[in-house]
Design a protein around this motif. Structure first.
Motif, PDB file in Angstrom:
ATOM      1  N   TYR A  43      88.584 -12.627   8.183  1.00 23.85           N
ATOM      2  CA  TYR A  43      87.256 -12.069   7.924  1.00 23.85           C
ATOM      3  C   TYR A  43      87.111 -10.695   8.584  1.00 23.85           C
ATOM      4  O   TYR A  43      86.614  -9.743   7.960  1.00 23.85           O
ATOM      5  N   CYS A  44      87.564 -10.577   9.823  1.00 17.39           N
ATOM      6  CA  CYS A  44      87.457  -9.299  10.536  1.00 17.39           C
ATOM      7  C   CYS A  44      88.345  -8.236   9.895  1.00 17.39           C
ATOM      8  O   CYS A  44      87.983  -7.050   9.864  1.00 17.39           O
ATOM      9  N   PHE A  45      89.512  -8.637   9.377  1.00 15.32           N
ATOM     10  CA  PHE A  45      90.330  -7.704   8.599  1.00 15.32           C
ATOM     11  C   PHE A  45      89.524  -7.167   7.423  1.00 15.32           C
ATOM     12  O   PHE A  45      89.538  -5.965   7.126  1.00 15.32           O
ATOM     13  N   ALA A  46      88.835  -8.060   6.719  1.00 15.32           N
ATOM     14  CA  ALA A  46      88.045  -7.666   5.555  1.00 15.32           C
ATOM     15  C   ALA A  46      86.928  -6.701   5.951  1.00 15.32           C
ATOM     16  O   ALA A  46      86.646  -5.730   5.237  1.00 15.32           O
ATOM     17  N   VAL A  47      86.288  -6.951   7.096  1.00 17.98           N
ATOM     18  CA  VAL A  47      85.229  -6.063   7.574  1.00 17.98           C
ATOM     19  C   VAL A  47      85.789  -4.673   7.844  1.00 17.98           C
ATOM     20  O   VAL A  47      85.219  -3.656   7.418  1.00 17.98           O
ATOM     21  N   CYS A  48      86.920  -4.607   8.542  1.00 20.60           N
ATOM     22  CA  CYS A  48      87.518  -3.318   8.898  1.00 20.60           C
ATOM     23  C   CYS A  48      87.976  -2.542   7.663  1.00 20.60           C
ATOM     24  O   CYS A  48      88.051  -1.308   7.696  1.00 20.60           O
ATOM     25  N   ARG A  49      88.267  -3.271   6.585  1.00 21.89           N
ATOM     26  CA  ARG A  49      88.770  -2.622   5.364  1.00 21.89           C
ATOM     27  C   ARG A  49      87.723  -2.585   4.259  1.00 21.89           C
ATOM     28  O   ARG A  49      88.046  -2.275   3.119  1.00 21.89           O
ATOM     29  N   ASN A  50      86.489  -2.930   4.627  1.00 19.23           N
ATOM     30  CA  ASN A  50      85.378  -2.900   3.672  1.00 19.23           C
ATOM     31  C   ASN A  50      85.668  -3.733   2.433  1.00 19.23           C
ATOM     32  O   ASN A  50      85.429  -3.316   1.296  1.00 19.23           O
TER      33      ASN A  50
END
Length: 251
Positions: free
Chosen positions: A74-81
């Protein structure tokens, strides 16, 4: 050489990224922490002799590892929009075997380095910090490759990661406050150390700690993981020395 990162700037960037996350960080964190609390309660009720109890305890611990990976995704997705749905928190199930194997090997290596002295154990903890990130980013990696990459990537970043952890230490201690108070009061009231060690946790204490940790985590945990991922992204692109430059050797 590792790039010296501006920790304050990274934390500021993370706060801005979380504001624009397509799935609210507080909502995802609450979902993740609530599931973790359910698993802790399950372990409490399974705490006993017998094969079924042992099986359920192991299952709960395995689920916890998978959920941890899901939150990292999830945090990967946040950082990559990128978009990330609530049920995607269970995406770690697609490579559960590697996650569990990584956890076991990493724990074993860290324990072995800790046998030498405290400092090598702490170094080993940071040495393998990025291993699970490598595996979450590329589940096709082998566990040993994920660990070896982490050894290379964390070269020159260990102290920076330590300082990052220290900047969140207050939040970490605050999230553990009920547990710390309970442990101290239990220790003081126990007749001796052995009596303290044999005193079991109670369900109300587990629930209090779980709810308190959930509430406190809403305000810092996604920021902390996203900040770690910012260091990870920098480490991937930094110039690395070959081999094992920190002197610990191998994986």
């Amino acid at each position: 050489m590792a790039k010296m990162l501006n920790r304050s700037l990274i934390k500021s960037q993370v706060r801005e990224q979380l504001k624009t996350a397509q799935v609210a960080p507080k909502g995802m964190t609450a979902f993740y922490m609530a599931l973790a609390m359910v698993l802790n309660v399950l372990v409490f009720f399974c705490d006993g002799a017998g094969l079924p109890s042992m099986f359920l305890t192991i299952l709960a611990n395995l689920l916890s590892i998978v959920l941890d990976a899901g939150f990292i995704l999830y945090c990967f997705a946040v950082c990559r929009n990128e978009r990330f749905e609530y049920l995607s928190l269970f995406d770690g199930f697609s490579f559960t075997g590697k996650l569990v194997l990584l956890y076991l090997i990493r724990s074993a290596y860290t324990f072995l380095w800790s046998m030498l002295f405290v400092i090598p154990g702490i170094i080993a903890t940071y040495r393998y910090r990025f291993a699970v990130y490598n595996l979450c980013e590329n589940p096709d990696l082998s566990v040993t490759d994920a660990l070896r990459l982490s050894v290379q990537q964390t070269y020159g970043y260990k102290m920076q990661l330590f300082n990052l952890d220290m900047s969140y230490l207050g939040w970490t201690l605050l999230s553990m406050l009920p547990m710390l108070v309970t442990e101290v009061s239990t220790f003081i009231s126990s007749a001796d150390f052995l009596a303290y060690m044999s005193t079991p946790s109670t369900l109300p204490a587990i629930l209090l700690q779980g709810v308190w940790s959930l509430v406190v985590s809403l305000f810092y945990y996604p920021n902390y993981i996203c900040a770690n991922l910012m260091y990870f992204e920098s480490a991937k692109t930094a110039e690395r020395a070959s081999g094992s430059p920190d002197g610990l050797g191998g994986i």
